[in-house]
Scaffold this motif. Structure first.
Motif, short mmCIF file in Angstrom:
data_model
loop_
_atom_site.label_atom_id
_atom_site.label_comp_id
_atom_site.label_asym_id
_atom_site.label_seq_id
_atom_site.Cartn_x
_atom_site.Cartn_y
_atom_site.Cartn_z
N TYR A 187 0.82 -1.20 0.00
CA TYR A 187 0.00 0.00 0.00
C TYR A 187 0.86 1.26 0.00
N ASP A 188 0.28 2.32 -0.51
CA ASP A 188 0.95 3.61 -0.55
C ASP A 188 1.13 4.11 0.88
N PRO A 189 2.37 4.35 1.31
CA PRO A 189 2.61 4.76 2.70
C PRO A 189 2.05 6.14 3.03
N GLU A 190 1.72 6.92 2.01
CA GLU A 190 1.12 8.22 2.27
C GLU A 190 -0.40 8.13 2.42
N LEU A 191 -0.95 6.92 2.19
CA LEU A 191 -2.39 6.71 2.34
C LEU A 191 -2.72 5.80 3.51
N VAL A 192 -1.79 4.93 3.87
CA VAL A 192 -2.03 3.96 4.94
C VAL A 192 -0.82 3.93 5.86
N ALA A 193 -1.08 3.93 7.17
CA ALA A 193 -0.02 3.78 8.17
C ALA A 193 -0.33 2.56 9.02
N ASP A 194 0.73 1.95 9.57
CA ASP A 194 0.55 0.75 10.39
C ASP A 194 -0.44 1.00 11.53
N SER A 195 -0.38 2.18 12.12
CA SER A 195 -1.24 2.49 13.26
C SER A 195 -2.71 2.51 12.88
N GLU A 196 -3.02 2.72 11.59
CA GLU A 196 -4.40 2.78 11.14
C GLU A 196 -4.99 1.41 10.86
N LEU A 197 -4.17 0.36 10.99
CA LEU A 197 -4.61 -0.98 10.64
C LEU A 197 -4.96 -1.84 11.85
N MET A 198 -4.81 -1.29 13.05
CA MET A 198 -5.01 -2.10 14.25
C MET A 198 -6.44 -2.62 14.38
N TRP A 199 -7.40 -1.93 13.78
CA TRP A 199 -8.79 -2.37 13.87
C TRP A 199 -8.98 -3.74 13.22
N LEU A 200 -8.09 -4.12 12.32
CA LEU A 200 -8.21 -5.41 11.65
C LEU A 200 -8.00 -6.57 12.62
N ASN A 201 -7.31 -6.33 13.74
CA ASN A 201 -7.03 -7.37 14.72
C ASN A 201 -8.21 -7.63 15.65
N GLU A 202 -9.16 -6.71 15.70
CA GLU A 202 -10.30 -6.86 16.62
C GLU A 202 -11.37 -7.72 15.95
N VAL A 203 -11.28 -9.03 16.20
CA VAL A 203 -12.10 -10.00 15.49
C VAL A 203 -13.11 -10.66 16.44
N PHE A 204 -14.35 -10.72 15.99
CA PHE A 204 -15.40 -11.45 16.69
C PHE A 204 -15.82 -12.63 15.81
N ALA A 205 -16.50 -13.57 16.42
CA ALA A 205 -17.01 -14.71 15.66
C ALA A 205 -18.45 -14.98 16.07
N LEU A 206 -19.25 -15.31 15.08
CA LEU A 206 -20.62 -15.78 15.31
C LEU A 206 -20.60 -17.29 15.20
N GLY A 207 -21.04 -17.97 16.25
CA GLY A 207 -20.98 -19.42 16.21
C GLY A 207 -21.95 -20.07 17.18
N ILE A 208 -21.80 -21.38 17.33
CA ILE A 208 -22.63 -22.18 18.22
C ILE A 208 -21.71 -22.85 19.22
N ALA A 209 -21.96 -22.59 20.50
CA ALA A 209 -21.23 -23.30 21.55
C ALA A 209 -21.88 -24.68 21.68
N HIS A 210 -21.37 -25.64 20.91
CA HIS A 210 -22.07 -26.91 20.72
C HIS A 210 -22.16 -27.77 21.97
N ARG A 211 -21.40 -27.43 23.02
CA ARG A 211 -21.49 -28.22 24.26
C ARG A 211 -22.52 -27.62 25.22
N GLU A 212 -23.13 -26.49 24.82
CA GLU A 212 -24.11 -25.84 25.68
C GLU A 212 -25.51 -26.03 25.10
N PRO A 213 -26.47 -26.52 25.88
CA PRO A 213 -27.84 -26.71 25.36
C PRO A 213 -28.61 -25.41 25.33
N GLY A 214 -29.71 -25.41 24.57
CA GLY A 214 -30.63 -24.28 24.59
C GLY A 214 -30.26 -23.17 23.63
#
Length: 391
Positions: free
Chosen positions: A96-123
């Protein structure tokens, strides 16, 4: 042996780690990178995959450079950069162009959630949207090594898959479904079923816009920097309008003189209510095109309040604008001109730059999120849930 493939955010198809390649900032590398972006921009406008300059005539060169006034200086570097198609210097990466993107602006990519099923839990409470730990297609719901989930179900395990999403993208999805950021208010079992029906190998079967980074590994494609800019960072719209809008608006305020040009206008016989009903199904750019062909439509859409309503209706992803419009006084703006200006600057485009890159990425992500929201409500209606309203 099966090759390893990365998986991507279910909502934006973006990478799930912040380790993106930022290109060199040396003048030579910047010139080479931007010359490539210029040529690819021109080729895209011509409907071509890539533009070759080896057999380019002088007339073709002039036409190409005239079509790219905003990149003319770097486009002209083609003449003196014979190595722009095969770079031997290993340090001359194409990140990427360093004048458009900085490393500090990419930290949001690390904040990951997941939608799933906890298959060992009923209900019904077994469905979750939770922060997770990501490594090589595997998501850990908690530090317990026994609670491993595979993204999109690509594994030999019988466990149900999870769907990874950036935290910022989840907020956008919540707005698309509920109108506000309220992740807890989403019916997780319904959303899970919707995503499961769309599950593909490494993302969902949705239209994520004109980005090409999601390959076997994430590709940091020069010109697609906007796709990794945080879409939820707030924008000081009032300041941008004060500093940039006034200088660009005169050209947008030109009125159309259709007298004597339109021979027959079928919209003339329609009542105004019917015209507005029809226009409600058209995007803004289609209305602008129709204005050039119909005196009636041009007249009926000249009202300032019409375009204020269209700003609210057509840009639900631009919540800074919604707040600004709610506070602004009527008559403070030519809303048609404002619509045209904001629509151009927030449109997700290859080689875009500037203060609206994050909003453009948000606008891109709103597309798949709104499709998921539509499917979500279709499923609720199919289940006979009378508490929900249509989008």
């Amino acid at each position: 042996m099966v090759a390893n493939f990365n998986v991507y955010c279910a909502l934006c198809s973006g990478c799930l780690v912040s380790f993106c390649d930022i290109g060199s900032s040396s003048p030579r590398h910047l010139t080479i990178r931007r010359a490539r972006v210029a040529r690819r921009t021109y080729s895209r406008r011509r409907g071509e995959l890539y533009y070759e300059t080896d057999d380019e005539s002088e007339e073709e060169k002039v036409a190409r450079l005239e079509a790219l006034p905003w990149l003319r200086e770097v486009a002209e570097a083609d003449d003196n950069s014979s190595d722009t198609d095969s770079i031997g210097d290993p340090e001359d990466d194409l990140g990427y162009d360093p004048e458009l993107v900085a490393d500090s602006e990419l930290m949001w990519l690390n904040e990951v959630f997941a939608l799933g099923i906890a298959h060992r839990e009923p209900g019904p409470r077994r469905y979750f949207i939770s922060e997770c730990f990501y490594y090589d297609r595997v998501y850990h719901y908690d530090p317990d090594e026994q609670s491993r989930y595979f993204a999109y179900g690509v594994s030999d395990l019988p466990d149900p898959p999870v769907f990874p999403m950036h935290a910022g993208c989840v907020d956008i999805l919540s707005r698309a479904i509920l109108g506000v950021v309220d992740v807890a208010g989403i019916r997780k079992e319904v959303l899970y079923d919707v995503m499961h029906e769309l599950a593909d190998f490494c993302r969902l079967d949705l239209k994520y816009g004109d980005i090409t980074g999601a390959d076997q590994d994430w590709q940091c494609v020069p010109g697609e920097e906007y796709s990794v800019i945080c879409p939820t960072d707030p924008l000081d719209l009032a300041e941008l309008l004060r500093s940039n809008y006034a200088a660009n608006i005169p050209g947008a305020q030109k009125s159309l003189d259709l007298g004597g040009k339109v021979i027959r206008d079928p919209f003339r016989i329609l009542p105004i209510e019917m015209i507005h009903h029809i226009l409600g199904y058209l995007p803004g750019e289609s209305i602008f095109a129709l204005n050039k062909a119909s005196c009636t439509v041009n007249t009926r859409t000249s009202n300032n309040q019409f375009w204020k309503r269209r700003l609210v209706q057509d840009m639900p992803w631009f919540w800074e604008l919604q707040a600004y419009l709610a506070e602004s006084q009527d008559g403070a703006h030519d809303y048609k001109a404002l619509y045209m200006w904001l629509d151009r600057r927030t449109k997700p485009m290859y080689a875009m730059s500037g203060a609206f890159m994050g909003v453009a990425n948000r606008r891109r992500i709103w597309g798949p999120c709104s499709e998921l929201a539509g499917r979500y409500y279709d499923r609720l209606h199919a289940e006979g849930d009378g508490r929900v309203l249509s989008l």
